[in-house]
Design a protein around this motif. Sequence first.
Motif, PDB file in Angstrom:
ATOM      1  N   ALA A  62       1.057  -1.042   0.098  1.00 45.00           N
ATOM      2  CA  ALA A  62      -0.012   0.408   0.078  1.00 45.00           C
ATOM      3  C   ALA A  62       0.889   1.274   0.305  1.00 45.00           C
ATOM      4  O   ALA A  62       0.622   2.438  -0.486  1.00 45.00           O
ATOM      5  CB  ALA A  62      -0.556   0.031   0.819  1.00 45.00           C
ATOM      6  N   ALA A  83      -6.026  -6.004   4.312  1.00 46.06           N
ATOM      7  CA  ALA A  83      -6.921  -5.420   4.960  1.00 46.06           C
ATOM      8  C   ALA A  83      -7.771  -6.449   5.305  1.00 46.06           C
ATOM      9  O   ALA A  83      -8.392  -7.558   6.961  1.00 46.06           O
ATOM     10  CB  ALA A  83      -7.850  -4.664   5.747  1.00 46.06           C
ATOM     11  N   ALA A  84      -8.197  -7.237   4.697  1.00 42.86           N
ATOM     12  CA  ALA A  84      -9.235  -8.595   4.624  1.00 42.86           C
ATOM     13  C   ALA A  84      -8.433  -9.914   4.402  1.00 42.86           C
ATOM     14  O   ALA A  84      -9.328 -10.413   5.285  1.00 42.86           O
ATOM     15  CB  ALA A  84      -9.696  -7.790   2.786  1.00 42.86           C
ATOM     16  N   ALA A 114      -4.043  -1.893   0.325  1.00 45.92           N
ATOM     17  CA  ALA A 114      -4.277  -2.088   1.838  1.00 45.92           C
ATOM     18  C   ALA A 114      -5.740  -2.553   2.201  1.00 45.92           C
ATOM     19  O   ALA A 114      -5.196  -3.343   3.053  1.00 45.92           O
ATOM     20  CB  ALA A 114      -4.403  -0.489   2.106  1.00 45.92           C
ATOM     21  N   LEU A 115      -6.457  -2.460   1.172  1.00 50.49           N
ATOM     22  CA  LEU A 115      -7.851  -3.425   1.190  1.00 50.49           C
ATOM     23  C   LEU A 115      -7.581  -4.986   1.101  1.00 50.49           C
ATOM     24  O   LEU A 115      -8.343  -5.676   1.635  1.00 50.49           O
ATOM     25  CB  LEU A 115      -8.488  -2.637  -0.056  1.00 50.49           C
ATOM     26  CG  LEU A 115      -8.984  -1.548   0.225  1.00 50.49           C
ATOM     27  CD1 LEU A 115     -10.218  -1.065  -0.760  1.00 50.49           C
ATOM     28  CD2 LEU A 115      -9.418  -1.323   1.115  1.00 50.49           C
ATOM     29  N   VAL A 116      -6.745  -5.394   0.473  1.00 44.53           N
ATOM     30  CA  VAL A 116      -6.733  -7.350   0.520  1.00 44.53           C
ATOM     31  C   VAL A 116      -5.544  -7.717   1.320  1.00 44.53           C
ATOM     32  O   VAL A 116      -6.262  -8.378   2.499  1.00 44.53           O
ATOM     33  CB  VAL A 116      -5.321  -7.582  -1.222  1.00 44.53           C
ATOM     34  CG1 VAL A 116      -5.242  -8.926  -1.016  1.00 44.53           C
ATOM     35  CG2 VAL A 116      -6.486  -6.527  -2.301  1.00 44.53           C
ATOM     36  N   TRP A 130      -2.230   1.913  -3.439  1.00 43.10           N
ATOM     37  CA  TRP A 130      -2.975   1.941  -2.136  1.00 43.10           C
ATOM     38  C   TRP A 130      -4.327   1.288  -2.231  1.00 43.10           C
ATOM     39  O   TRP A 130      -4.911   0.473  -0.897  1.00 43.10           O
ATOM     40  CB  TRP A 130      -3.756   3.213  -1.678  1.00 43.10           C
ATOM     41  CG  TRP A 130      -5.027   3.781  -2.500  1.00 43.10           C
ATOM     42  CD1 TRP A 130      -4.251   4.335  -3.707  1.00 43.10           C
ATOM     43  CD2 TRP A 130      -6.787   3.413  -2.642  1.00 43.10           C
ATOM     44  NE1 TRP A 130      -5.942   4.192  -4.616  1.00 43.10           N
ATOM     45  CE2 TRP A 130      -6.761   3.834  -4.301  1.00 43.10           C
ATOM     46  CE3 TRP A 130      -6.614   2.493  -1.812  1.00 43.10           C
ATOM     47  CZ2 TRP A 130      -8.590   3.892  -3.617  1.00 43.10           C
ATOM     48  CZ3 TRP A 130      -8.467   2.466  -2.031  1.00 43.10           C
ATOM     49  CH2 TRP A 130      -9.062   3.295  -2.845  1.00 43.10           C
ATOM     50  N   PRO A 131      -5.155   0.500  -3.363  1.00 40.33           N
ATOM     51  CA  PRO A 131      -5.350  -0.412  -3.113  1.00 40.33           C
ATOM     52  C   PRO A 131      -5.428  -1.786  -2.428  1.00 40.33           C
ATOM     53  O   PRO A 131      -6.257  -2.823  -1.728  1.00 40.33           O
ATOM     54  CB  PRO A 131      -5.882  -0.652  -4.061  1.00 40.33           C
ATOM     55  CG  PRO A 131      -6.175   0.717  -5.176  1.00 40.33           C
ATOM     56  CD  PRO A 131      -4.717   1.439  -4.322  1.00 40.33           C
TER      57      PRO A 131
END
Length: 302
Positions: free
Chosen positions: A231, A242-243, A238-240, A235-236
């Motif tokens: 990230a 976090a999940a 970070a979504l992966v 930055w996308p």
Amino acid sequence: MTAFLNALGGKLAERWLALLAVPGLVYLVALATALTLGQRHWRDTGRLRERLDALAAAPGAHSAGVLAVCAVAVLAGAALTGTGAQAVGALVERVWLAGPRGPVTRWLTERRARRWRAADGAYRTALVAAGRARLGGAADADALVAEAEAGYARRNEVGLVAPRHPFWTGDRVTTPDRRVWRAYRLDLTAAWPHLWLLAPDSTRAELGTARTALSAAARLTAWGLGYLLLAVWWWPAALVGAATLTTGAVRGRTAAASFAELAEALVDLQGPDLARTLGLDCAGRLTPETGEEVTRLLSKPD
């Protein structure tokens, strides 16, 4: 023998692909995407197509030797990435199971202990109030009983016993030691190898599966940390990350609970057999007196 070695090689290759190569390849693709797009062009798929077209038009793209070397390099990079994730996963697992050895972990442990003591006090207060209401025939007795049951559940969410570790997973895995000692006066650390030898193959397989699931959850958490690192450039990711982190943490809690429950069940079912194997008289269930004698024998005092 040839067939056996071929089957063994196939299983090793399959395991290598599942644990290292495939997750490593996915991570390398995400890394290349992050470095190509960056933060400013985070959703510019045209930029990715241009990069791929440029690579396809390069002179080396039409050489079989260059392609073979690149494929080997990519697979090696994927394997190294997977190996690194395994190492980080082992570190995550140690952190989950570690005791309070530093200022931060001691603070986390004390914080969890305070929560447990508060929940335990509320539960016991509600239990006393419910008992008095039942004895006095109060109209709200059922409501007070339900409140006590809810307090019991809230306390157990923090821990079945008073916390001694900074993280829930560490306490859950070590809880059987304290619960078995309280119920049977049996030192589970000393008795575990003997119980393991007495357990049937199916029981050992279930325990091994639960323990492997805990390690797999730690590895998944390590991959989540790796995606969070991406990230910085894209930055996308970070979504992966976090999940993946959330999934790893949830699976870790589930695996720790399963392993602890199976360990206690093993003592409940095989404890009397262990006592009889050691030459003690144990006609029925394991009693604290018998468990204390088993502990003394297994500890081999001077």
